[in-house]
Write an enzyme that holds these catalytic residues in place. Sequence first.
Site, PDB file in Angstrom:
ATOM      1  CG  ASP A 108      -0.166  -0.455   2.464  1.00 28.01           C
ATOM      2  OD1 ASP A 108       0.831  -0.057   2.619  1.00 28.01           O
ATOM      3  OD2 ASP A 108      -0.842  -1.087   3.362  1.00 28.01           O
ATOM      4  CG  ASP A 165       0.618   4.506   4.250  1.00 23.60           C
ATOM      5  OD1 ASP A 165      -0.511   4.268   3.881  1.00 23.60           O
ATOM      6  OD2 ASP A 165       1.079   3.357   5.199  1.00 23.60           O
ATOM      7  CG  ASP A 184       7.439   0.728  12.697  1.00 22.74           C
ATOM      8  OD1 ASP A 184       7.780   1.406  11.941  1.00 22.74           O
ATOM      9  OD2 ASP A 184       6.318  -0.055  12.553  1.00 22.74           O
TER      10      ASP A 184
HETATM   11  P1  ATP Z   1       3.443  -3.293   5.252  1.00 23.16           P
HETATM   12  O1  ATP Z   1       4.317  -3.446   4.003  1.00 23.16           O
HETATM   13  O2  ATP Z   1       3.131  -4.613   5.939  1.00 23.16           O
HETATM   14  O3  ATP Z   1       2.063  -2.677   5.186  1.00 23.16           O
HETATM   15  P2  ATP Z   1       4.343  -0.906   6.447  1.00 23.16           P
HETATM   16  O4  ATP Z   1       5.450  -0.793   7.239  1.00 23.16           O
HETATM   17  O5  ATP Z   1       3.853  -0.226   5.446  1.00 23.16           O
HETATM   18  O6  ATP Z   1       4.355  -2.571   6.279  1.00 23.16           O
HETATM   19  P3  ATP Z   1       1.778  -0.395   7.809  1.00 23.16           P
HETATM   20  O7  ATP Z   1       0.924  -1.031   8.924  1.00 23.16           O
HETATM   21  O8  ATP Z   1       1.062  -0.170   6.707  1.00 23.16           O
HETATM   22  O9  ATP Z   1       3.093  -1.014   7.705  1.00 23.16           O
HETATM   23  O10 ATP Z   1       2.101   1.176   8.491  1.00 23.16           O
HETATM   24  C1  ATP Z   1       2.795   2.358   7.656  1.00 23.16           C
HETATM   25  C2  ATP Z   1       3.632   2.957   8.278  1.00 23.16           C
HETATM   26  O11 ATP Z   1       3.086   3.667   9.554  1.00 23.16           O
HETATM   27  C3  ATP Z   1       4.766   2.090   8.748  1.00 23.16           C
HETATM   28  O12 ATP Z   1       5.928   1.923   7.875  1.00 23.16           O
HETATM   29  C4  ATP Z   1       5.446   2.954  10.166  1.00 23.16           C
HETATM   30  O13 ATP Z   1       6.310   3.918   9.351  1.00 23.16           O
HETATM   31  C5  ATP Z   1       4.248   3.438  10.625  1.00 23.16           C
HETATM   32  N1  ATP Z   1       3.563   2.850  11.726  1.00 23.16           N
HETATM   33  C6  ATP Z   1       2.796   1.736  11.866  1.00 23.16           C
HETATM   34  N2  ATP Z   1       2.411   0.957  12.747  1.00 23.16           N
HETATM   35  C7  ATP Z   1       3.325   1.749  13.809  1.00 23.16           C
HETATM   36  C8  ATP Z   1       3.449   1.647  15.173  1.00 23.16           C
HETATM   37  N3  ATP Z   1       2.782   0.755  16.054  1.00 23.16           N
HETATM   38  N4  ATP Z   1       4.435   2.366  15.820  1.00 23.16           N
HETATM   39  C9  ATP Z   1       5.258   3.279  14.915  1.00 23.16           C
HETATM   40  N5  ATP Z   1       4.976   3.448  13.613  1.00 23.16           N
HETATM   41  C10 ATP Z   1       3.989   2.872  13.074  1.00 23.16           C
HETATM   42 MG    MG Z   2       2.023  -0.386   4.568  1.00 24.39          MG
END
Ligand code: ATP
Ligand code: MG
Length: 413
Positions: A72, A74, A150
């Site tokens: 996705d 963001d 994170d």
């Molecule tokens: P994926 O490919 O699994 O979607 P992702 O890193 O994009 O991995 P998301 O859950 O879509 O994970 O979250 C988007 C972003 O938001 C993360 O990359 C991180 O920067 C931030 N984020 C999400 N959850 C947390 C958290 N619990 N604490 C701090 N930052 C977070």
């Molecule tokens: Mg993501």
Amino acid sequence: MLNPDAECMNLKTNEDQGDTPHVLSRDHHAISRVNIDSNALKVLYRLHRSGYIAYLVGGSVRDLMLGRKPKDFDVATDARPSKIKKLFRNAILIGRRFRLAHIRFKTGLIEVSTFRKEGSLLEDDSTDRDRISRMHNTFGSPCEDAFRRDFTINALYYNIANFTIIDYTGGLHDLKCGLIRAIGDPIERFGDDPVRMIRAIRAATRVGFAIEASTFEAICAQHKLILTSSPSRLFEEMQILLKMGGSRSALKYMMRTSLFSTLFPEIATIYERTDPVRQDLFFKLFGALDWMTNLHGEQSGQILWGTMFLACLFLQLPLSFSIRRDSDRLRRVLEDTFRIIECIGIRYSIPRRQRSIIRAILQDFPYLLYPKPGSTKFRNFPKRSHFQDAMRLLAIFGHATGRLSLVLKWERP
Ligand code: ATP
Ligand code: MG
């Protein structure tokens, strides 16, 4: 655990970088707009042309830098939620305390968040809800927004204004070195939001990176804190972890850090008591789930959790059991497994319908393994509502045990 690669050493880690970002110009990285979702580009450009900062952020930048297809996209901006809503007719604001904009397109959704900083915790922030609302409460600068994230590799920005990559936290260093590193002090950051411990494992297995030593040690030291997170977030993170196509190595990490025994004590106890062959089968079943995911795409909840409980069942059964000879044992083991399904299912709110499908498939599993072709039961079996799911779990079992032909017995001429 650091890779002593020379290029790696030239980049700064978050300890020595401070607040000045490392900026990678367009010709020094491989991200091309061709690989960015067209809806995300529309959002980025409209924000930028309206005078706002518009960055792609999170997993999408990480994945694009690694040459992978993001799940996705963001967007982070300095535009306040109300301004975002005015700019996009197709935006809806979600979240009570901190409002995020979901911009809806026919072909998907782009999440836009306003830069914010992580609020400090108060002593009475004892629940997950307290922590989350405080964490996401105040608007901040791009730098503060990067530091509230994170892991360093999840905090890189792609700036649509000049196509640069902006790195405040040392993410470029860790991307080069193949490391998942918590931003800031891992003990504190996992204490603030324990779900990040599962996210570290998920991120590591998704991209095939190692977890940096102090981040890993902090998980081992604080695994018990995971129980203070809300069951619904745990369910959501666990489900993503099981369906991403790397569940086998993720579960190995979860066992090594003791997160598994904290979250699933009923299964962990059986695992610890059983012999190495069955322990090996436990992981092979998740390897087979990953094979299925990579072949047919993300699996449904009943297949993901079905694999977990099938793996639990076969921790207690010899692979070559006989329905007749071992009938008492089979009944006992099934009863035990059903009890565990209820405990875990209620704890993490696994939907009731999924639980009942899994129970029905496990009940039928001995017959699925040893069918009697030609019998009425055999002829009527495919009419059962859970038959397709049962075939999928049988294929997962067949793949794990090197007996894919098990499924062929059920194929109709
Ligand atoms: P994926 O490919 O699994 O979607 P992702 O890193 O994009 O991995 P998301 O859950 O879509 O994970 O979250 C988007 C972003 O938001 C993360 O990359 C991180 O920067 C931030 N984020 C999400 N959850 C947390 C958290 N619990 N604490 C701090 N930052 C977070
Ligand atoms: Mg993501």
